[in-house]
Design an enzyme around this catalytic site. Structure first.
Site, PDB file in Angstrom:
ATOM      1  N   LYS A  25       0.832  -1.200   0.000  1.00  0.00           N
ATOM      2  CA  LYS A  25       0.000   0.000   0.000  1.00  0.00           C
ATOM      3  C   LYS A  25       0.875   1.261   0.000  1.00  0.00           C
ATOM      4  O   LYS A  25       0.625   2.194  -0.772  1.00  0.00           O
ATOM      5  CB  LYS A  25      -0.871  -0.053   1.260  1.00  0.00           C
ATOM      6  N   SER A  26       1.888   1.287   0.840  1.00  0.00           N
ATOM      7  CA  SER A  26       2.740   2.487   0.925  1.00  0.00           C
ATOM      8  C   SER A  26       3.406   2.776  -0.410  1.00  0.00           C
ATOM      9  O   SER A  26       3.465   3.932  -0.858  1.00  0.00           O
ATOM     10  CB  SER A  26       3.841   2.280   1.969  1.00  0.00           C
ATOM     11  N   ARG A  30       2.709   6.004  -3.349  1.00  0.00           N
ATOM     12  CA  ARG A  30       3.814   6.870  -3.808  1.00  0.00           C
ATOM     13  C   ARG A  30       4.017   6.758  -5.307  1.00  0.00           C
ATOM     14  O   ARG A  30       4.239   7.768  -5.984  1.00  0.00           O
ATOM     15  CB  ARG A  30       5.092   6.507  -3.043  1.00  0.00           C
ATOM     16  N   GLY A  97      -5.106   8.357   5.252  1.00  0.00           N
ATOM     17  CA  GLY A  97      -4.202   9.390   5.750  1.00  0.00           C
ATOM     18  C   GLY A  97      -3.038   9.594   4.795  1.00  0.00           C
ATOM     19  O   GLY A  97      -2.569  10.722   4.588  1.00  0.00           O
ATOM     20  N   ASP A 316       2.519  -0.313  12.054  1.00  0.00           N
ATOM     21  CA  ASP A 316       1.315  -0.943  11.492  1.00  0.00           C
ATOM     22  C   ASP A 316       1.141  -2.399  11.949  1.00  0.00           C
ATOM     23  O   ASP A 316       0.065  -2.970  11.792  1.00  0.00           O
ATOM     24  CB  ASP A 316       1.340  -0.885   9.961  1.00  0.00           C
ATOM     25  N   ARG A 347      -6.016   2.837  18.072  1.00  0.00           N
ATOM     26  CA  ARG A 347      -5.654   1.412  18.074  1.00  0.00           C
ATOM     27  C   ARG A 347      -5.186   0.929  19.440  1.00  0.00           C
ATOM     28  O   ARG A 347      -5.286  -0.265  19.744  1.00  0.00           O
ATOM     29  CB  ARG A 347      -4.575   1.134  17.011  1.00  0.00           C
TER      30      ARG A 347
HETATM   31  C1  S3P Z   1       2.667   5.082   6.067  1.00  0.00           C
HETATM   32  C2  S3P Z   1       3.258   5.522   7.220  1.00  0.00           C
HETATM   33  C3  S3P Z   1       2.718   5.245   8.548  1.00  0.00           C
HETATM   34  C4  S3P Z   1       1.766   4.061   8.521  1.00  0.00           C
HETATM   35  C5  S3P Z   1       0.780   4.142   7.399  1.00  0.00           C
HETATM   36  C6  S3P Z   1       1.484   4.231   6.065  1.00  0.00           C
HETATM   37  C7  S3P Z   1       3.279   5.468   4.783  1.00  0.00           C
HETATM   38  O1  S3P Z   1       2.019   6.380   9.003  1.00  0.00           O
HETATM   39  O2  S3P Z   1       1.084   3.951   9.747  1.00  0.00           O
HETATM   40  O3  S3P Z   1      -0.046   2.996   7.411  1.00  0.00           O
HETATM   41  O4  S3P Z   1       2.945   4.880   3.746  1.00  0.00           O
HETATM   42  O5  S3P Z   1       4.113   6.371   4.804  1.00  0.00           O
HETATM   43  P1  S3P Z   1       2.785   7.602   9.685  1.00  0.00           P
HETATM   44  O6  S3P Z   1       3.753   8.115   8.718  1.00  0.00           O
HETATM   45  O7  S3P Z   1       1.729   8.601  10.003  1.00  0.00           O
HETATM   46  O8  S3P Z   1       3.403   7.013  10.923  1.00  0.00           O
END
Ligand code: S3P
Length: 430
Positions: A25-26, A30, A97, A316, A347
């Site tokens: 997902k990350s 990007r 987020g 996570d 959480r």
């Molecule tokens: C993520 C960073 C983390 C993680 C989120 C994905 C990312 O959040 O909890 O699921 O893809 O950069 P934070 O950067 O707010 O810690």
């Protein structure tokens, strides 16, 4: 918003077999955002299938890029270059987020004003962490008390040296994306190392990024080129199966094509400390990211304490580690995890309440938990709090509980892993 159905989970004997998990997902977020800024056609195989990355794709489309699936299911994005088109409606980030925070970095540098909105959970989450640096760089951002909706009035940005107070890869990436589009150099000094997919993705798209032990810098004005890539399997999704396998002595699990980036794979060290034997084979590199096959055989381990820099790297995976902790030999202590309170749900409390509902002993502290090992849990009604990782973590715990467990509002797994329950059932032996 996710579908509100409940899923019932029966106890299992073990987890056996092999699987591939959905794309990370990350990385998918990007790649999609940078593809928008890279003039030409980018193509991503195994792009993350969940609703979160669909939110990013919808935003990229609303910003003027053509986004399609080709005949093989790959995501194809026609990038426009550094300047995107003004959207004609608010950009809906859904539950994500990552979408809101990282896209803000790009929007801060656009010659237009736009609005970012999100669902109820996202509208509660802190945005000051991106508003502050992006404002310092020259953008004007209006918010609802540092929360969404955000109204971003883009501007010509200038580079900054920024030291965020929270260790957040989303914040780092947001500032680096803004830095790419700014005049001059931008440097982010992290309080603790976080996942580095932003840096690696920028390099994969042709940008130069400098790093020292705890800083990352980018020069503005670099032109990206499009990218064709295969997105590695998401280790944070693999985590649920690895943790499930680790709590049954007879399990044997192989997960193929998983992301092994060292800023994401600390889970493997924790599971090893908890007793599992883990082997990693067929490791390859793809656009700076390590990918390989993980095999896990369970065993008896020791007490584990997660704190400081390690907490940031495991952020996570903490819910599922806490959910299996009662079944481990030595138990678990987590510290410095206050950030868990501002994720898709609180959480910290969600885990505590659900563990207690299953009859577990757990001590919640200000910023973590102390969970003794060697416990017996019973089935219960579990509340997901509409948080995908809470639903999946407790599906895992339910496998070792006595009796059946009902996970309420389980449809939220579709945020990151729509086929989670089907894949879990394929591996479970009863
Ligand atoms: C993520 C960073 C983390 C993680 C989120 C994905 C990312 O959040 O909890 O699921 O893809 O950069 P934070 O950067 O707010 O810690």
């Amino acid at each position: 918003m996710s579908e509100k159905h409940s899923v019932s989970i029966k106890p299992a004997r073990n987890l056996l077999g092999s699987l591939r998990v959905p794309g990370d997902k990350s990385i998918s977020h990007r790649y999609a955002m940078l593809a928008a800024l890279a003039p030409g056609r980018s193509r991503f195989d195994n792009f993350a299938p969940g609703a979160d990355c669909a939110s990013t794709l919808a935003c990229v489309r609303a910003l003027g890029c053509n986004v399609e699936r080709d005949e093989k299911g790959a995501v194809v994005i026609e990038g426009l270059g550094p300047q995107l088109h003004a959207p004609n409606a608010p950009l809906d980030c859904g539950n994500s987020g990552s979408t809101m925070r990282m896209l803000s970095g790009i929007l801060a540098a656009q010659p237009f004003t736009c609005e970012l909105i999100g669902d109820e959970s996202l509208s509660r989450r802190p945005m000051k962490r991106v508003i502050e640096p992006l404002t310092q760089m020259g953008a004007e951002i209006h918010s609802n008390g540092d929360r969404a909706p955000l109204r971003i009035i883009g501007a010509k940005l200038h580079g900054i040296d920024y030291s965020p107070l929270v260790a957040s890869a989303q914040v780092k990436t947001s500032v680096l994306f803004a830095g790419l589009l700014a005049e001059g150099k931008t440097t982010v000094a992290e309080p603790a190392r976080t996942r580095d997919h932003g840096e690696l993705a920028l390099r994969a798209f042709g940008a130069e990024v400098e790093r020292t032990k705890n800083t990352v810098s980018i020069a503005g004005g670099q032109v990206l080129h499009p990218l064709e890539a295969f997105v590695p399997g998401d280790i944070s999704s693999a985590a649920f199966f690895l943790c499930a396998a680790s709590i049954f002595p007879e399990s044997n699990l192989v997960i193929d094509g998983v992301l092994l980036n060292p800023t994401r794979s600390a889970l493997l060290d924790v599971l090893a400390a908890m007793g599992s034997r883990i082997s990693i084979v067929r490791v390859e590199e793809s656009h700076g990211e390590l990918v390989g096959t993980i095999a896990l055989v369970p065993g008896q381990g020791r007490h584990v304490r997660i704190e400081g820099a390690l907490t940031a790297l495991l952020i996570d995976e903490l819910p599922v580690l806490a959910a299996i902790a009662p079944f481990t030999a030595g138990g678990l202590e987590v510290r410095d995890a206050g950030e868990l309170r501002v994720k898709e749900s609180d959480r910290l409390s969600a885990v505590t309440r659900n563990l207690q509902a299953m009859g577990a002993q757990v001590k919640q502290t200000d910023d973590g938990w102390r969970i003794p090992g060697g416990q017996h849990l019973h089935g219960a009604e579990i509340e997901s709090y509409d948080d995908h990782r809470i639903a999946m973590a407790f599906a895992v715990a339910s496998l070792r509980a006595e009796g059946e467990t009902l996970i309420r509002n389980a449809g939220c797994v579709a945020i990151s892993y729509p086929a989670f329950f089907e894949d879990l059932e394929k591996l479970v032996e009863r």
